[in-house]
Every structure is written in C-alpha cells, then in structure tokens.
Design a protein around this motif. Structure first.
Motif, mmCIF file in Angstrom:
data_model
loop_
_atom_site.group_PDB
_atom_site.id
_atom_site.type_symbol
_atom_site.label_atom_id
_atom_site.label_comp_id
_atom_site.label_asym_id
_atom_site.label_seq_id
_atom_site.Cartn_x
_atom_site.Cartn_y
_atom_site.Cartn_z
ATOM 1 N N GLU A 1 -19.099 8.601 -3.731
ATOM 2 C CA GLU A 1 -17.657 8.307 -3.625
ATOM 3 C C GLU A 1 -17.285 6.990 -4.281
ATOM 4 N N LEU A 2 -18.279 6.128 -4.449
ATOM 5 C CA LEU A 2 -17.993 4.839 -5.081
ATOM 6 C C LEU A 2 -18.351 4.870 -6.562
ATOM 7 N N GLY A 3 -18.612 6.050 -7.072
ATOM 8 C CA GLY A 3 -18.878 6.173 -8.510
ATOM 9 C C GLY A 3 -20.352 6.295 -8.851
ATOM 10 N N GLY A 4 -21.234 6.292 -7.832
ATOM 11 C CA GLY A 4 -22.668 6.447 -8.081
ATOM 12 C C GLY A 4 -22.990 7.849 -8.583
ATOM 13 N N SER A 5 -24.118 7.991 -9.241
ATOM 14 C CA SER A 5 -24.448 9.288 -9.837
ATOM 15 C C SER A 5 -25.508 9.999 -9.008
ATOM 16 N N ASN A 6 -25.781 11.236 -9.391
ATOM 17 C CA ASN A 6 -26.836 12.033 -8.780
ATOM 18 C C ASN A 6 -28.144 11.911 -9.544
ATOM 19 N N GLU A 7 -28.199 10.990 -10.513
ATOM 20 C CA GLU A 7 -29.391 10.847 -11.353
ATOM 21 C C GLU A 7 -30.458 10.036 -10.615
ATOM 22 N N ALA A 8 -31.689 10.173 -11.083
ATOM 23 C CA ALA A 8 -32.823 9.556 -10.391
ATOM 24 C C ALA A 8 -32.671 8.034 -10.255
ATOM 25 N N ASP A 9 -32.080 7.369 -11.267
ATOM 26 C CA ASP A 9 -32.010 5.899 -11.162
ATOM 27 C C ASP A 9 -31.029 5.429 -10.086
ATOM 28 N N ASN A 10 -30.234 6.343 -9.554
ATOM 29 C CA ASN A 10 -29.354 5.976 -8.441
ATOM 30 C C ASN A 10 -29.878 6.503 -7.102
ATOM 31 N N LEU A 11 -31.127 6.977 -7.093
ATOM 32 C CA LEU A 11 -31.672 7.552 -5.862
ATOM 33 C C LEU A 11 -32.809 6.703 -5.317
ATOM 34 N N GLN A 12 -32.979 6.744 -3.991
ATOM 35 C CA GLN A 12 -34.115 6.065 -3.363
ATOM 36 C C GLN A 12 -34.443 6.782 -2.056
ATOM 37 N N PRO A 13 -35.733 6.782 -1.683
ATOM 38 C CA PRO A 13 -36.057 7.344 -0.373
ATOM 39 C C PRO A 13 -35.787 6.311 0.716
ATOM 40 N N LEU A 14 -35.209 6.768 1.813
ATOM 41 C CA LEU A 14 -35.025 5.906 2.981
ATOM 42 C C LEU A 14 -35.515 6.667 4.202
ATOM 43 N N CYS A 15 -36.098 5.932 5.161
ATOM 44 C CA CYS A 15 -36.446 6.574 6.416
ATOM 45 C C CYS A 15 -35.134 6.848 7.159
ATOM 46 N N GLU A 16 -35.175 7.744 8.138
ATOM 47 C CA GLU A 16 -33.923 8.117 8.814
ATOM 48 C C GLU A 16 -33.244 6.914 9.447
ATOM 49 N N GLU A 17 -34.062 6.012 9.979
ATOM 50 C CA GLU A 17 -33.501 4.830 10.638
ATOM 51 C C GLU A 17 -32.714 3.962 9.647
ATOM 52 N N ASP A 18 -33.322 3.701 8.485
ATOM 53 C CA ASP A 18 -32.637 2.875 7.485
ATOM 54 C C ASP A 18 -31.451 3.614 6.878
ATOM 55 N N ASN A 19 -31.575 4.943 6.780
ATOM 56 C CA ASN A 19 -30.455 5.728 6.277
ATOM 57 C C ASN A 19 -29.255 5.645 7.234
ATOM 58 N N HIS A 20 -29.534 5.725 8.531
ATOM 59 C CA HIS A 20 -28.452 5.603 9.519
ATOM 60 C C HIS A 20 -27.829 4.221 9.459
ATOM 61 N N ALA A 21 -28.681 3.208 9.311
ATOM 62 C CA ALA A 21 -28.166 1.835 9.242
ATOM 63 C C ALA A 21 -27.235 1.681 8.045
ATOM 64 N N LYS A 22 -27.616 2.309 6.931
ATOM 65 C CA LYS A 22 -26.784 2.206 5.732
ATOM 66 C C LYS A 22 -25.454 2.934 5.927
ATOM 67 N N GLN A 23 -25.527 4.120 6.549
ATOM 68 C CA GLN A 23 -24.282 4.851 6.815
ATOM 69 C C GLN A 23 -23.366 4.065 7.752
ATOM 70 N N ALA A 24 -23.977 3.411 8.744
ATOM 71 C CA ALA A 24 -23.179 2.607 9.677
ATOM 72 C C ALA A 24 -22.512 1.447 8.937
ATOM 73 N N LEU A 25 -23.253 0.863 7.994
ATOM 74 C CA LEU A 25 -22.718 -0.243 7.197
ATOM 75 C C LEU A 25 -21.466 0.214 6.448
ATOM 76 N N PHE A 26 -21.530 1.413 5.858
ATOM 77 C CA PHE A 26 -20.372 1.907 5.117
ATOM 78 C C PHE A 26 -19.219 2.286 6.020
ATOM 79 N N SER A 27 -19.521 2.873 7.194
ATOM 80 C CA SER A 27 -18.372 3.210 8.042
ATOM 81 C C SER A 27 -17.743 1.941 8.606
ATOM 82 N N ASP A 28 -18.550 0.873 8.806
ATOM 83 C CA ASP A 28 -17.974 -0.416 9.214
ATOM 84 C C ASP A 28 -17.051 -0.973 8.142
ATOM 85 N N HIS A 29 -17.341 -0.620 6.883
ATOM 86 C CA HIS A 29 -16.584 -1.211 5.769
ATOM 87 C C HIS A 29 -15.752 -0.173 5.031
ATOM 88 N N GLU A 30 -15.412 0.898 5.755
ATOM 89 C CA GLU A 30 -14.594 1.977 5.177
ATOM 90 C C GLU A 30 -13.327 1.409 4.509
#
Ligand SMILES: [Zn+2]
Length: 251
Positions: free
Chosen positions: A103-132
C-alpha cells in the motif's frame, strides 16, 4: 481525509475506520496524489488524477510469486530478518513480509521481501496500525531520492512526535536497516535537533526519535553537504597529525 470521512459517514451512516487503507488500495488502479498542507504537516489534500496507464495489467496481486518466496528464504538463510531465529532451531514459523508494504508503493519482487517470525510480523503490523494516520507522510517520504531526505521529511511531517526507530529504518531503505544512528548523527551535523529516547516493552527495547527543530536542506542536497563536512574534518585531522609530528620532531 476529514472531508472524505464526513462524506462517507453522511452517505452510509457510519464512519469508515479503514479509510486510509482503502485510499491506499485505490492506488493499484488510480493515480491519486497527495499534497501536504504547508501549515499543517499531517494534513493532506487528495487529488484524483485518473486511471493508471498500466491499470489493466494491475490485478492487485497481493501475494509474491512462489519462486520469489523461495529465493527470499534462501537469501536470509531461513532466518527471521529481525531476530535471527529459525524454524529448525527455535521452532518459529516464518512468514514472508513486504519490507515496504504494498500500500505504500512496495513491490512483490524479491528485493522487497524478507522472512519474519510470526512474533516480529505481528509487531510490524502493530507498528503500522499505530501509524495508520501517518501513512501519507510515509508514502511521500519513501518517494524521495536520498536517505537523508526520506528520514528528514518523515521527521518533519511528524515533528514533535516520538517516531519509532523501525519506521525510520523503513523509510531509510538501507542495507544496514534497523540502525539509522549514523543518519541521525549526520542530520544533527546539519543543525537538526533530534532527541533519542528508549523504553522497554516486554522483551523488546524500543527506541524513538523526536524532531524538535530543523534546518532547511543545504544547497545541492544533504548528501553533498555531509560529504563536504566529512572531507573538511578529515583534512583538519590530517593537519593536526602533521602539526603533532612537527612538534615531536622539534622536541
Ligand atoms: Zn523474529
């Protein structure tokens, strides 16, 4: 956004809390530009400019290709990019995360991807909803050509607010992601007043930066100005070393 929200409420009788996200997803097919209000840094006027020229090819593909997912896992050695834990040793589940959200213009290409554990993924999602409500500021910052501009403009848009280090690292878009300390030092060298604070929240140590005052960007851009300062500092150090040498020879 306030007007759009009001209009939606008058049409449907309820406010739409997902409005920012909806507006961002419009950009899959439409050209929407945001103009920052010079008097209210967090206020934007939205202008619909028409269809994207490639709108017919954009099918809002939300998931990366399987080959790019596999490549990403391999590149990161099957480790969480944030904490380094692995499914094998730590029994965590890895998910594929978009470094810069779609939604912020990032791509689906490999250089914009990274593996995250579920915990860190949730933390990142929380960060974005805090800064919606700051999504537009993030999007504008991300579009700028140099890391100092991207970090600086984000801090300016959120002046006086404690901005988490992770958001700054995100707009910095640099390989040493996670540590914008050097860029902060460089912005301070340009006369910016940036305050750093830390807090503990459970297992995590959180770091924030707050912009208290800033200077206009130097002519030629911050990158060139910082390179000039660096050069001058090196020369001064060399001169100092030569002087010390000369004094030692005299004694
Ligand atoms: Zn992790």
């Amino acid at each position: 956004m306030g007007e759009i929200r009001g209009r939606v409420r008058s049409l449907s009788g309820k406010s739409n809390l997902q409005l920012d996200r909806r507006l961002r997803s419009l950009r899959t097919f439409f050209l929407v530009s945001a103009v920052r209000d010079p008097d209210h840094r967090q206020r934007f006027t939205y202008v619909l400019r028409g269809w994207r020229p490639d709108a017919d090819q954009r099918t809002a593909r939300r998931a990366p290709r399987a080959s790019d997912r596999a490549l990403t896992l391999h590149t990161y050695g099957y480790r969480c990019a944030a904490c380094g834990r692995t499914p094998k040793d730590d029994h965590v589940k890895l998910v594929i995360d978009h470094k810069i959200p779609l939604e912020l213009g990032g791509s689906n290409e490999a250089d914009n991807l990274q593996p995250l554990c579920e915990e860190d993924n949730h933390a990142k999602q929380a960060l974005f909803s805090d800064h919606e409500e700051n999504a537009e500021a993030l999007r504008v910052s991300l579009s700028l050509p140099d890391a100092h501009l991207r970090i600086g403009e984000l801090l300016k848009a959120l002046e006086g607010i404690e901005v988490p280090k992770e958001l700054i690292a995100l707009v910095a878009r640099e390989e040493n992601h996670g540590d914008p300390t050097k860029r902060m030092r460089e912005l301070r060298a340009l006369g910016w007043k940036i305050k750093n604070s830390r807090r503990k929240e459970g297992r995590r140590s959180l770091s924030f930066y707050r912009l208290d005052s800033w200077e206009p960007w130097p002519p030629g851009g911050p990158k060139a100005a910082i390179a000039r300062m660096e050069h001058a500092r090196k020369q001064a150090r060399r001169l100092e070393a030569q002087t010390t040498d000369a004094q030692e020879r005299e004694t």
